[in-house]
Design a protein around this motif. Sequence first.
Motif, PDB file in Angstrom:
ATOM      1  N   GLY A  98      -1.982   5.919 -13.287  1.00 18.82           N
ATOM      2  CA  GLY A  98      -1.492   6.544 -11.758  1.00 18.82           C
ATOM      3  C   GLY A  98      -0.317   6.321 -11.220  1.00 18.82           C
ATOM      4  O   GLY A  98       0.338   5.232 -11.162  1.00 18.82           O
ATOM      5  N   SER A  99       0.122   6.764  -9.467  1.00 23.21           N
ATOM      6  CA  SER A  99       1.042   6.329  -9.404  1.00 23.21           C
ATOM      7  C   SER A  99       1.087   5.884  -7.784  1.00 23.21           C
ATOM      8  O   SER A  99      -0.467   7.026  -7.298  1.00 23.21           O
ATOM      9  CB  SER A  99       2.562   7.601  -9.164  1.00 23.21           C
ATOM     10  OG  SER A  99       3.317   7.337  -8.615  1.00 23.21           O
ATOM     11  N   LEU A 100       1.191   5.180  -7.020  1.00 24.93           N
ATOM     12  CA  LEU A 100       0.709   4.835  -5.572  1.00 24.93           C
ATOM     13  C   LEU A 100       2.016   6.267  -5.142  1.00 24.93           C
ATOM     14  O   LEU A 100       3.103   6.629  -5.633  1.00 24.93           O
ATOM     15  CB  LEU A 100       0.887   3.845  -5.696  1.00 24.93           C
ATOM     16  CG  LEU A 100       0.044   2.707  -5.574  1.00 24.93           C
ATOM     17  CD1 LEU A 100       0.648   1.153  -5.380  1.00 24.93           C
ATOM     18  CD2 LEU A 100      -1.168   3.043  -5.450  1.00 24.93           C
ATOM     19  N   GLU A 101       1.884   6.811  -4.099  1.00 23.89           N
ATOM     20  CA  GLU A 101       3.195   7.493  -3.431  1.00 23.89           C
ATOM     21  C   GLU A 101       3.749   6.814  -2.382  1.00 23.89           C
ATOM     22  O   GLU A 101       4.531   7.644  -2.089  1.00 23.89           O
ATOM     23  CB  GLU A 101       1.831   9.396  -2.546  1.00 23.89           C
ATOM     24  CG  GLU A 101       1.285   9.650  -3.830  1.00 23.89           C
ATOM     25  CD  GLU A 101       2.077  10.597  -5.067  1.00 23.89           C
ATOM     26  OE1 GLU A 101       3.358  10.631  -4.312  1.00 23.89           O
ATOM     27  OE2 GLU A 101       1.595   9.328  -6.279  1.00 23.89           O
ATOM     28  N   LEU A 109       6.121   2.235 -12.866  1.00 26.83           N
ATOM     29  CA  LEU A 109       5.346   0.924 -12.769  1.00 26.83           C
ATOM     30  C   LEU A 109       4.886   1.760 -11.126  1.00 26.83           C
ATOM     31  O   LEU A 109       6.988   2.043 -10.325  1.00 26.83           O
ATOM     32  CB  LEU A 109       5.515  -0.168 -13.320  1.00 26.83           C
ATOM     33  CG  LEU A 109       4.968  -0.891 -12.491  1.00 26.83           C
ATOM     34  CD1 LEU A 109       3.159  -0.974 -12.839  1.00 26.83           C
ATOM     35  CD2 LEU A 109       5.841  -2.230 -12.643  1.00 26.83           C
ATOM     36  N   THR A 110       4.464   1.496 -10.187  1.00 29.48           N
ATOM     37  CA  THR A 110       4.832   1.594  -8.450  1.00 29.48           C
ATOM     38  C   THR A 110       4.157   0.483  -8.245  1.00 29.48           C
ATOM     39  O   THR A 110       2.458  -0.264  -8.748  1.00 29.48           O
ATOM     40  CB  THR A 110       4.093   2.802  -8.219  1.00 29.48           C
ATOM     41  OG1 THR A 110       2.458   3.143  -8.494  1.00 29.48           O
ATOM     42  CG2 THR A 110       5.066   3.720  -8.559  1.00 29.48           C
ATOM     43  N   LEU A 111       4.592   0.006  -7.639  1.00 31.30           N
ATOM     44  CA  LEU A 111       3.982  -1.419  -6.564  1.00 31.30           C
ATOM     45  C   LEU A 111       4.095  -1.960  -5.010  1.00 31.30           C
ATOM     46  O   LEU A 111       5.164  -1.071  -4.401  1.00 31.30           O
ATOM     47  CB  LEU A 111       4.773  -2.900  -7.040  1.00 31.30           C
ATOM     48  CG  LEU A 111       4.775  -3.544  -8.516  1.00 31.30           C
ATOM     49  CD1 LEU A 111       5.952  -4.437  -8.862  1.00 31.30           C
ATOM     50  CD2 LEU A 111       4.172  -3.448  -9.039  1.00 31.30           C
ATOM     51  N   LYS A 112       2.854  -1.728  -4.666  1.00 28.56           N
ATOM     52  CA  LYS A 112       3.483  -1.784  -3.236  1.00 28.56           C
ATOM     53  C   LYS A 112       3.326  -3.268  -2.663  1.00 28.56           C
ATOM     54  O   LYS A 112       1.923  -3.896  -2.540  1.00 28.56           O
ATOM     55  CB  LYS A 112       2.022  -1.464  -2.257  1.00 28.56           C
ATOM     56  CG  LYS A 112       2.058  -0.725  -0.684  1.00 28.56           C
ATOM     57  CD  LYS A 112       1.279  -0.653  -0.030  1.00 28.56           C
ATOM     58  CE  LYS A 112       1.062  -0.694   0.792  1.00 28.56           C
ATOM     59  NZ  LYS A 112      -0.593   0.331   1.489  1.00 28.56           N
ATOM     60  N   VAL A 113       4.162  -3.529  -2.184  1.00 24.56           N
ATOM     61  CA  VAL A 113       4.290  -5.502  -1.849  1.00 24.56           C
ATOM     62  C   VAL A 113       4.495  -5.986  -0.210  1.00 24.56           C
ATOM     63  O   VAL A 113       4.797  -4.823   0.057  1.00 24.56           O
ATOM     64  CB  VAL A 113       5.458  -5.684  -2.071  1.00 24.56           C
ATOM     65  CG1 VAL A 113       5.489  -7.694  -2.468  1.00 24.56           C
ATOM     66  CG2 VAL A 113       5.274  -5.755  -3.941  1.00 24.56           C
ATOM     67  N   ASN A 114       3.612  -5.979   0.365  1.00 26.91           N
ATOM     68  CA  ASN A 114       3.878  -6.408   1.851  1.00 26.91           C
ATOM     69  C   ASN A 114       3.457  -7.814   1.893  1.00 26.91           C
ATOM     70  O   ASN A 114       2.602  -8.297   1.553  1.00 26.91           O
ATOM     71  CB  ASN A 114       2.578  -5.892   2.437  1.00 26.91           C
ATOM     72  CG  ASN A 114       2.966  -4.041   2.587  1.00 26.91           C
ATOM     73  OD1 ASN A 114       3.931  -3.877   3.114  1.00 26.91           O
ATOM     74  ND2 ASN A 114       1.473  -3.121   3.156  1.00 26.91           N
ATOM     75  N   ASP A 115       4.592  -8.475   3.020  1.00 31.49           N
ATOM     76  CA  ASP A 115       4.126  -9.621   3.264  1.00 31.49           C
ATOM     77  C   ASP A 115       3.827 -10.250   1.786  1.00 31.49           C
ATOM     78  O   ASP A 115       3.701 -11.655   1.836  1.00 31.49           O
ATOM     79  CB  ASP A 115       3.071 -10.061   4.663  1.00 31.49           C
ATOM     80  CG  ASP A 115       3.140  -9.541   5.748  1.00 31.49           C
ATOM     81  OD1 ASP A 115       4.961  -9.454   5.721  1.00 31.49           O
ATOM     82  OD2 ASP A 115       2.480  -8.525   6.419  1.00 31.49           O
TER      83      ASP A 115
END
Length: 142
Positions: free
Chosen positions: A25-28, A47-53
């Motif tokens: 899937g995909s991160l929005e 590819l979708t990535l959610k990067v925090n801190d």
Amino acid sequence: MSFNNLDQLYRSVIMDHYKNPRNKGSLETDAVTIDMNNPTCGDRIHLTLKVNDGVVEDAKFDGEGCSISMSSASMMTQIIKGKKVEEALELADIFSKMMMGEEYSDKYDLEDVEALQGVSQFPARIKCATLAWKAMEKGVKE
């Protein structure tokens, strides 16, 4: 376990990830987006990535390709979730060494990713296996 049984186990793991991909899937929102393809065989990944801190909080992929490239993407998204960016990059380095048939660190439990070890015997398929990992490296460096 005999080589034949081990080979069959690895094939089963690869086909399971291909037929039942994890994190498809995909991160929005607030996601880094990377699109890459392998022009040699036509594999492509979104590819979708959610990067925090400095932590990879979530990873999803979409795309088209052979069982090796899509199962590798599934395995990669699974193993990097919750890892620090530095750890994700270390895992990519370990995976790259594994694909080249080189010695690699056993610092991490590679989980299902180890099933792709046999790809190193087929040089034409290495780019298929590494596509998602290259996309992830590019994404976390942005």
